[in-house]
Design an enzyme around this catalytic site. Structure first.
Site, short mmCIF file in Angstrom:
data_model
loop_
_atom_site.label_atom_id
_atom_site.label_comp_id
_atom_site.label_asym_id
_atom_site.label_seq_id
_atom_site.Cartn_x
_atom_site.Cartn_y
_atom_site.Cartn_z
N ALA A 83 15.15 -0.39 -68.92
CA ALA A 83 13.92 -0.97 -69.48
C ALA A 83 13.69 -2.33 -68.83
O ALA A 83 14.63 -2.96 -68.34
CB ALA A 83 14.03 -1.12 -70.99
N GLU A 103 8.71 9.02 -66.82
CA GLU A 103 9.69 8.57 -67.82
C GLU A 103 9.19 8.86 -69.23
O GLU A 103 9.96 9.32 -70.10
CB GLU A 103 9.94 7.07 -67.65
CG GLU A 103 10.64 6.74 -66.34
CD GLU A 103 10.71 5.26 -66.04
OE1 GLU A 103 11.53 4.89 -65.21
OE2 GLU A 103 9.95 4.48 -66.62
C1 5RP Z 1 11.19 2.24 -63.84
C2 5RP Z 1 11.63 1.64 -65.13
C3 5RP Z 1 12.97 1.01 -65.16
O1 5RP Z 1 13.72 1.59 -66.18
C4 5RP Z 1 12.81 -0.46 -65.43
O2 5RP Z 1 11.92 -0.99 -64.45
C5 5RP Z 1 14.14 -1.19 -65.36
O3 5RP Z 1 14.62 -1.13 -64.06
P1 5RP Z 1 16.00 -1.78 -63.64
O4 5RP Z 1 17.08 -0.97 -64.27
O5 5RP Z 1 15.99 -1.67 -62.13
O6 5RP Z 1 15.99 -3.21 -64.10
O7 5RP Z 1 10.95 1.67 -66.12
O8 5RP Z 1 9.87 2.69 -63.90
#
Ligand code: 5RP
Length: 223
Positions: A83, A103
């Site tokens: 997230a 997602e």
């Molecule tokens: C991708 C997402 C990811 O879960 C969110 O951006 C978090 O990414 P990260 O684990 O690289 O911090 O929603 O669309």
């Protein structure tokens, strides 16, 4: 524990939630990638996975995990994803990696959503992170105007086309004190495919990594 150690720790903790012989949903992003790498090391434990994005599908496949289309499964016991922000009520902003629509669809089918993140993602109120909104390209102007009417400052994510052939608008300045209502209101705009608020269907459990190790928010325990 730095951010990458935190991501690794929550990825390992999430493996405890993976049911034996199951087909599970897998998210997108750097934290989800840590989870995929852990999953690869225990791949005989699952039957297959459903990916939330093309990037995740290729990482799973290259690690020897069978990938199924979502339409070929009726339900998923588990979905694991990262997230961009998460609140103590387990509402989230997602879509920093651009895969929000996939997602949200995979999360909708899953019985349990385990969110994994480093604890810098924990916030009291969502919205410091600009809210990603996926829109149909021809609707860009209309969607931008409607988002401004809601108090937002949309910015086109330059050079990005989603897995679905669409654009992403990153929206700053929104008041997200009522995330469930705002999620619905943005989804009502003609031309919006979906937005990155995961409030109507939030997480069931959050595993957050930080200096004190992995902290769990939410009611469910690993089986
Ligand atoms: C991708 C997402 C990811 O879960 C969110 O951006 C978090 O990414 P990260 O684990 O690289 O911090 O929603 O669309």
């Amino acid at each position: 524990m730095d951010n990458s150690e935190a991501k690794l720790a929550v990825a390992k903790a999430a493996i405890e939630y993976v049911p034996e012989g199951a087909i599970i949903g897998v998210g997108t992003g750097t934290t989800a990638n840590c989870f995929i790498d852990e999953l690869i090391s225990v791949r005989s434990r699952i039957e297959a996975a459903v990916a939330s994005s093309e990037a995740t599908a290729s990482r799973l496949l290259s690690g020897g995990i069978r990938v199924l289309e979502l339409n070929d499964v009726d339900c998923l016991p588990l979905y694991v994803d990262g997230a961009d922000e998460i609140t103590p009520r387990l509402h989230m902003i997602k879509g920093g990696g651009g895969a929000l629509t996939g997602e949200k669809i995979v999360a909708a089918v899953a019985r349990t959503f385990v969110c994994i993140a480093d604890d810098s993602k924990l916030v009291d109120v969502l919205g410091s992170f600009p809210l990603p909104v996926e829109a149909i390209p021809m609707a860009r102007g209309h969607v931008e105007r409607e988002l401004m009417r809601l108090g937002g400052r949309p910015r086109l994510r330059e050079g990005v086309t989603t897995d679905n052939g669409n654009i992403i608008l990153d929206v700053g300045g929104l008041n997200i004190s009522s995330p469930i209502e705002l999620e619905a209101a943005i989804n009502q705009i003609a031309g919006v495919v979906t937005n990155g608020l995961f409030a109507r269907r939030g997480a069931d459990v959050a595993l957050l990594g930080g200096v004190g190790g992995v902290k769990k928010l939410g009611g469910l325990s690993a089986e």
